[in-house]
Design an enzyme around this catalytic site. Structure first.
Site: not given
Ligand SMILES: NC(=O)c1ccc[n+]([C@@H]2O[C@H](COP(=O)([O-])OP(=O)(O)OC[C@H]3O[C@@H](n4cnc5c(N)ncnc54)[C@H](OP(=O)(O)O)[C@@H]3O)[C@@H](O)[C@H]2O)c1
Length: 347
Positions: A135, A249
């Site tokens: 990001c 950010h």
């Molecule tokens: N937040 C940011 O600004 C941002 C920016 C760029 C990239 N990212 C990346 O994007 C990814 C997700 O981030 P987020 O912020 O959206 O996280 P988050 O809010 O914690 O959401 C995680 C998602 O992944 C699912 N998940 C987790 N474990 C899983 C599994 N074993 N099988 C299938 N689904 C699973 C969760 O579903 P359940 O509820 O069913 O567990 C939920 O839908 C990360 O790798 C992060 O580094 C995030």
């Protein structure tokens, strides 16, 4: 207009990033045939709202991509989930657009910011995967590219002010809980799990783990990803700081160029670049802030000023919604460009 409509899976559909992807797909004219929201077994029984109807979340399994005839799979469920399941999506014939850091530095996988290096998308066939950058990198390179084209970028010094949502939904909840605990006079008892320090009423100069050179992994992502996206060895030093905001950010950038640069010229160049908005009028206290950018798909730039000592240096302040520009919007823009390329309309 696209020639056909596509079956799209969102992996992590009820996460912080996944929810934004689903929202953006409703806001724009995306050529969608079917949306398939995927998450873990924990989310089975839950649903998402999409264009007025409710779609049940399906458990992510290896065979789901083939069964649902997925053509575009947008992954944002963590690096290990992408490592395990992206190959199954590719095997089923889908293009994977991955938001995690897992594939970003793989030399056979393009790392794309559509405003900067859209031509790299055509490399996707080597692996079936296109990686979405970090990001903090995305919003920065969007501002760097138009200036590099004219003045030749030599060096970037950046300090970030990164919102809690960058660490997912649980991290946002941790900030809210700690603030509630503060008003209940029990902040000292408040738990911190998402961050290794208290985040409420604090700033933490550590995002991700430290590496051997004294920089954190988040800081080294900015260094390595910028080089890969811009196809240029830019000297870059980052200090990444988590701040107690929920979304958006901010980055203070100090840029050094080959040529001398004037702030007014830079403002003019940036104002014409795609998806950048200039908010820069000190007389009216006009500058971008995290509150400016929430739910927006543009990157906002202000405080553009010359260095007081060196004519080839410029200072500016760049702000974007990390869940949108820094993740979901960039992923959907990659999907749109991929469609244009596949349908022979681009590059
Ligand atoms: N937040 C940011 O600004 C941002 C920016 C760029 C990239 N990212 C990346 O994007 C990814 C997700 O981030 P987020 O912020 O959206 O996280 P988050 O809010 O914690 O959401 C995680 C998602 O992944 C699912 N998940 C987790 N474990 C899983 C599994 N074993 N099988 C299938 N689904 C699973 C969760 O579903 P359940 O509820 O069913 O567990 C939920 O839908 C990360 O790798 C992060 O580094 C995030």
């Amino acid at each position: 207009m696209a020639e056909k409509t596509y079956n799209v899976a969102v992996v992590g559909a009820n996460g912080a990033v996944g929810e934004e992807i689903v929202t953006i797909l409703q806001e724009i004219d995306f050529p969608l045939n079917k949306l398939v929201p995927l998450a873990s077994a924990r989310s089975v029984g839950k649903s998402i709202d999409f264009n007025g109807s409710s779609i049940s979340i399906i458990e992510l399994t290896h065979d789901i991509f083939e069964k649902e005839e997925i053509e575009i799979a947008l992954f944002s469920a963590g690096g290990s989930v992408s490592a395990t399941f992206a190959p199954s999506a590719v095997k089923a014939g889908a293009v994977v657009i991955d938001n995690t850091s897992h594939f970003r530095m793989d030399k056979d996988i393009p790392l794309v910011v559509p405003e900067v290096n859209p031509e790299d998308i055509s490399m996707w066939k080597k692996s079936g995967i296109i990686a979405n950058p970090n990001c903090s990198t995305i919003q920065m390179v969007q501002a760097l590219k138009p200036l590099d084209d004219v003045y030749g970028l030599k060096r970037v010094d950046v300090s970030t002010y990164q919102a809690t949502s960058g660490a997912g939904k649980v991290a946002m909840e941790e900030l809210v809980t700690q603030m509630q605990d503060f008003f209940a006079f029990k902040l000292s008892e408040s738990e911190h799990k998402a961050f290794n320090q208290q985040i409420a009423l604090n700033v933490i100069p550590q995002i991700d783990v430290f590496t051997e050179n004294g920089y954190t992994k988040e800081e080294m992502k900015m260094v390595n990803e910028t080089t890969k996206i811009m196809h240029k060895n830019v000297a870059l030093s980052a200090t990444c700081v988590r701040v107690p905001t929920l979304r958006g950010h901010a980055e203070a950038l100090t840029l050094t160029f080959e040529k001398d640069i004037l702030a007014d010229e830079a403002r003019e160049i940036l104002s014409k670049a795609p998806n950048l908005v200039i908010l820069d009028n000190p007389d009216e206290a006009l500058y971008p802030m995290p509150s400016t950018c929430v739910d927006k798909n543009e990157t906002f730039i202000g405080r553009i000023r010359n260095d007081m000592y060196a004519k080839n240096m410029l200072h500016l302040f760049v702000v974007a919604d990390n869940l949108r520009v820094g993740a979901a919007t960039n992923a959907v823009r990659i999907a749109q460009k991929w469609i244009e390329i596949e349908e022979g309309k681009l590059i």
